[in-house]
Design a protein around this motif. Structure first.
Motif, PDB file in Angstrom:
ATOM      1  N   VAL A   1       0.972  -1.206  -0.031  1.00 54.02           N
ATOM      2  CA  VAL A   1       0.114  -0.008  -0.081  1.00 54.02           C
ATOM      3  C   VAL A   1       1.128   1.305  -0.043  1.00 54.02           C
ATOM      4  O   VAL A   1       0.660   2.121  -0.831  1.00 54.02           O
ATOM      5  N   LEU A   2       1.948   1.441   0.832  1.00 56.08           N
ATOM      6  CA  LEU A   2       2.465   2.465   1.078  1.00 56.08           C
ATOM      7  C   LEU A   2       3.539   2.995  -0.003  1.00 56.08           C
ATOM      8  O   LEU A   2       3.783   3.797  -0.297  1.00 56.08           O
ATOM      9  N   VAL A   3       3.800   1.555  -0.702  1.00 59.02           N
ATOM     10  CA  VAL A   3       4.732   1.860  -1.602  1.00 59.02           C
ATOM     11  C   VAL A   3       4.149   2.502  -3.063  1.00 59.02           C
ATOM     12  O   VAL A   3       4.974   3.057  -3.839  1.00 59.02           O
ATOM     13  N   TYR A   4       2.884   2.691  -2.993  1.00 60.83           N
ATOM     14  CA  TYR A   4       2.197   3.358  -4.289  1.00 60.83           C
ATOM     15  C   TYR A   4       1.661   4.732  -3.744  1.00 60.83           C
ATOM     16  O   TYR A   4       1.215   5.485  -4.615  1.00 60.83           O
ATOM     17  N   MET A   5       2.360   5.199  -2.523  1.00 63.36           N
ATOM     18  CA  MET A   5       1.846   6.450  -2.253  1.00 63.36           C
ATOM     19  C   MET A   5       3.053   7.500  -2.047  1.00 63.36           C
ATOM     20  O   MET A   5       4.221   6.861  -1.819  1.00 63.36           O
ATOM     21  N   SER A   6       2.795   8.583  -2.056  1.00 61.68           N
ATOM     22  CA  SER A   6       4.066   9.588  -2.002  1.00 61.68           C
ATOM     23  C   SER A   6       4.447   9.321  -0.388  1.00 61.68           C
ATOM     24  O   SER A   6       3.767   9.018   0.558  1.00 61.68           O
ATOM     25  N   PRO A   7       6.026   9.527  -0.139  1.00 64.16           N
ATOM     26  CA  PRO A   7       6.362   9.290   1.104  1.00 64.16           C
ATOM     27  C   PRO A   7       5.606  10.387   2.121  1.00 64.16           C
ATOM     28  O   PRO A   7       5.527  10.158   3.119  1.00 64.16           O
ATOM     29  N   GLU A   8       5.503  11.662   1.790  1.00 66.94           N
ATOM     30  CA  GLU A   8       4.720  12.652   2.553  1.00 66.94           C
ATOM     31  C   GLU A   8       3.266  12.130   3.033  1.00 66.94           C
ATOM     32  O   GLU A   8       2.752  12.248   3.968  1.00 66.94           O
ATOM     33  N   ALA A   9       2.562  11.371   1.881  1.00 60.29           N
ATOM     34  CA  ALA A   9       1.133  10.838   2.106  1.00 60.29           C
ATOM     35  C   ALA A   9       1.049   9.737   3.403  1.00 60.29           C
ATOM     36  O   ALA A   9       0.105   9.656   4.400  1.00 60.29           O
ATOM     37  N   SER A  10       2.103   8.777   3.030  1.00 64.82           N
ATOM     38  CA  SER A  10       2.267   7.667   3.819  1.00 64.82           C
ATOM     39  C   SER A  10       2.762   8.021   5.271  1.00 64.82           C
ATOM     40  O   SER A  10       2.222   7.660   6.399  1.00 64.82           O
ATOM     41  N   SER A  11       3.569   9.226   5.191  1.00 66.73           N
ATOM     42  CA  SER A  11       4.056   9.523   6.727  1.00 66.73           C
ATOM     43  C   SER A  11       3.087  10.242   7.528  1.00 66.73           C
ATOM     44  O   SER A  11       2.656  10.098   8.610  1.00 66.73           O
ATOM     45  N   ASN A  12       2.122  11.008   6.880  1.00 66.89           N
ATOM     46  CA  ASN A  12       0.906  11.461   7.385  1.00 66.89           C
ATOM     47  C   ASN A  12      -0.066  10.614   7.871  1.00 66.89           C
ATOM     48  O   ASN A  12      -0.644  10.734   8.732  1.00 66.89           O
ATOM     49  N   LEU A  13      -0.229   9.553   6.902  1.00 61.61           N
ATOM     50  CA  LEU A  13      -1.178   8.573   7.579  1.00 61.61           C
ATOM     51  C   LEU A  13      -0.765   7.874   8.998  1.00 61.61           C
ATOM     52  O   LEU A  13      -1.544   7.583   9.622  1.00 61.61           O
ATOM     53  N   ILE A  14       0.588   7.436   8.831  1.00 61.70           N
ATOM     54  CA  ILE A  14       1.083   6.762   9.978  1.00 61.70           C
ATOM     55  C   ILE A  14       1.058   7.732  11.238  1.00 61.70           C
ATOM     56  O   ILE A  14       0.453   7.481  12.364  1.00 61.70           O
ATOM     57  N   GLN A  15       1.266   9.008  11.008  1.00 65.56           N
ATOM     58  CA  GLN A  15       1.243   9.858  12.175  1.00 65.56           C
ATOM     59  C   GLN A  15       0.037  10.110  12.600  1.00 65.56           C
ATOM     60  O   GLN A  15      -0.276  10.487  13.867  1.00 65.56           O
TER      61      GLN A  15
ATOM     62  N   TYR B   1      13.783   4.100   0.546  1.00 64.69           N
ATOM     63  CA  TYR B   1      14.087   2.626   1.156  1.00 64.69           C
ATOM     64  C   TYR B   1      14.963   2.009   0.444  1.00 64.69           C
ATOM     65  O   TYR B   1      14.527   0.763  -0.292  1.00 64.69           O
ATOM     66  N   PRO B   2      16.182   2.166   0.271  1.00 66.35           N
ATOM     67  CA  PRO B   2      17.174   1.450  -0.741  1.00 66.35           C
ATOM     68  C   PRO B   2      17.486   0.375   0.013  1.00 66.35           C
ATOM     69  O   PRO B   2      18.187  -0.672  -0.816  1.00 66.35           O
ATOM     70  N   THR B   3      17.612   0.047   1.087  1.00 66.33           N
ATOM     71  CA  THR B   3      18.274  -1.203   1.954  1.00 66.33           C
ATOM     72  C   THR B   3      17.177  -1.618   3.055  1.00 66.33           C
ATOM     73  O   THR B   3      16.487  -0.791   3.477  1.00 66.33           O
ATOM     74  N   ILE B   4      17.437  -2.849   3.332  1.00 66.41           N
ATOM     75  CA  ILE B   4      16.479  -3.260   4.644  1.00 66.41           C
ATOM     76  C   ILE B   4      16.540  -2.665   5.645  1.00 66.41           C
ATOM     77  O   ILE B   4      15.906  -2.386   6.636  1.00 66.41           O
ATOM     78  N   GLN B   5      17.748  -1.940   6.044  1.00 68.83           N
ATOM     79  CA  GLN B   5      18.145  -1.377   7.368  1.00 68.83           C
ATOM     80  C   GLN B   5      17.234   0.103   7.277  1.00 68.83           C
ATOM     81  O   GLN B   5      17.030   0.497   8.341  1.00 68.83           O
ATOM     82  N   THR B   6      16.975   0.353   6.198  1.00 69.50           N
ATOM     83  CA  THR B   6      16.185   1.729   6.263  1.00 69.50           C
ATOM     84  C   THR B   6      14.724   1.645   6.457  1.00 69.50           C
ATOM     85  O   THR B   6      14.118   2.584   6.729  1.00 69.50           O
TER      86      THR B   6
ATOM     87  N   ARG C   1      11.500   4.211   9.187  1.00 67.41           N
ATOM     88  CA  ARG C   1      10.129   5.052   8.684  1.00 67.41           C
ATOM     89  C   ARG C   1       9.234   5.264  10.208  1.00 67.41           C
ATOM     90  O   ARG C   1       8.793   6.140  10.308  1.00 67.41           O
ATOM     91  N   PHE C   2       9.531   4.258  11.096  1.00 68.33           N
ATOM     92  CA  PHE C   2       8.442   3.950  12.180  1.00 68.33           C
ATOM     93  C   PHE C   2       9.238   4.660  13.301  1.00 68.33           C
ATOM     94  O   PHE C   2       8.578   5.317  14.222  1.00 68.33           O
ATOM     95  N   MET C   3      10.391   4.596  13.271  1.00 65.17           N
ATOM     96  CA  MET C   3      11.288   5.047  14.452  1.00 65.17           C
ATOM     97  C   MET C   3      11.344   6.690  14.154  1.00 65.17           C
ATOM     98  O   MET C   3      11.055   7.406  15.353  1.00 65.17           O
ATOM     99  N   ARG C   4      10.940   7.165  13.114  1.00 65.38           N
ATOM    100  CA  ARG C   4      10.667   8.514  13.019  1.00 65.38           C
ATOM    101  C   ARG C   4       9.496   9.003  13.494  1.00 65.38           C
ATOM    102  O   ARG C   4       9.181  10.278  13.786  1.00 65.38           O
TER     103      ARG C   4
END
Length: 367
Positions: free
Chosen positions: A203-217, A270-275, A279-282
């Motif tokens: 789901v989040l992969v089809y959304m802009s980073p800003e939109a997904s961040s707002n949703l989680i927040q 999110y280029p690596t598994i570590q990144t 997303r959630f720690m932020r």
């Protein structure tokens, strides 16, 4: 998994409905699950009711079936563990599936050993998706019977929404500002003092980073501002999606989807598994972790299960399978109330772990 071939979206459809291609990915996933069930990889007696002309659908290649198995095993494992901890805490849990599509998890839980340990199960998706799912539910006596007595089940919003004592099907566009959409949909359904698990499957992969961040927040703020200090809710999240698409194989995946008018705009940060856990720690989560599907297949699925599925079909594309599984990941995280952490040990240890082999017993998590 690696997007299977599908009917191309016509130029007219692209012009009239820019989201048709994204909705088509749910149809692909449902067909993949149907194929995996019929081949014996998974047990799901409900998926056929949500796939049009299911009896006429051809099987998917072994690579798709195996990938679907690993995906389902991982998410089912995490959901089961979440419900288990909620049960131990004597707190019925809530599950919110965002972009749920044709998922059958509610029915599998509601007819399995954990049917009495959930308070609410809500599914959100495009109105075009929810109206079709609501229609399928009303047409199927098997799906409808699980919801409860007919008099407790009702349609709303012109047939785009459906409500029952525990299950709620809600139409919305998750890309819109959450403060404008979610309060009216979830405000009277969710309890801020109950353990609540958010599911995001591709789901989040089809959304802009800003939109997904707002949703989680929005969910973070909802529980932070409404939780009762003496009985705070725990917020959990599971994400399944592609990542690390900068390499050559990732570019092939992106070009494949781009040819179908699908853009993975949410994958770039999110280029690596570590990144992925970042997303959630932020968002002030207490803990967050991630594993690739390849890691899960090789290290966390019991050998007996791997041996069982290896007898179902001949898999020739092992190298390609590993490349695909390396570009999909499961991320999970938990946010505890900062004031009360009486149950922090149980919740922070929640995650994917090795399940002991049961050579004489086939696993069946929900049925």
């Amino acid at each position: 998994m690696l997007p299977p071939s599908a009917q191309p979206i016509s130029r007219r459809e692209r012009t009239q409905d820019a989201d048709a291609a994204i909705r088509q990915t749910d149809s692909d996933a449902a067909l993949a699950r149907l194929s995996a069930v019929r081949k014996g990889y998974l047990t799901d007696s409900f998926i056929g009711h949500l796939v049009p002309r299911s009896q006429l659908q051809p099987p998917r290649p072994p690579l798709i079936n195996v990938g679907t198995f690993v995906r389902s095993y991982s998410i089912d494992h995490l959901v089961e563990e979440w419900i288990n901890i909620s049960k131990q805490e004597h707190k019925p849990c809530q599950i919110v599936s965002l972009g749920a599509g044709s998922d059958t998890r509610f029915w599998r839980i509601a007819t399995g050993p954990y049917k009495d340990h959930s308070r609410v199960y809500a599914e959100l998706d495009f109105p075009e998706v929810t109206v079709k799912k609501a229609m399928s539910i009303r047409k199927s006596s098997q799906l409808g019977a699980v919801l409860g007595p007919p008099e407790t089940v009702s349609l709303a919003q012109g047939g785009m929404a459906l409500h029952s004592p525990k299950y709620h099907l809600l139409p919305c566009d998750l890309r819109k500002p959450p403060s404008e959409v979610l309060p009216s949909l979830l405000g009277e359904i969710l309890s801020p003092s109950s353990p609540t698990l958010l599911l995001f499957e591709c789901v989040l992969v089809y959304m802009s980073p800003e939109a997904s961040s707002n949703l989680i927040q929005w969910f973070v703020d909802y529980f932070d501002s409404n939780s009762v200090s003496s009985n705070p809710g725990v917020l959990g999240v599971i994400v399944y999606e592609m990542f690390g698409l900068q390499d050559s194989f990732g570019q092939v995946m992106m070009n494949n989807l781009r040819s179908r008018n699908v853009s993975l705009i949410g994958a770039f940060p999110y280029p690596t598994i570590q990144t992925l856990p970042e997303r959630f720690m932020r968002h002030s989560f207490t803990v967050s972790k991630a594993l690739t599907l390849r890691e899960i297949r090789e290290k966390f699925i019991p050998k007996s299960e791997l041996m069982r599925i290896s007898t179902l079909e001949m898999l020739d594309e092992v190298e390609e399978l590993n490349l695909v599984l390396d570009h999909y990941a499961i991320t999970w995280g938990v946010k505890l109330d900062p004031v009360s952490n009486s149950s922090s040990a149980a919740w922070t240890q929640w995650g994917i772990r090795m399940v002991p082999d049961m050579p004489d017993e086939r696993e069946s998590r929900w049925e």
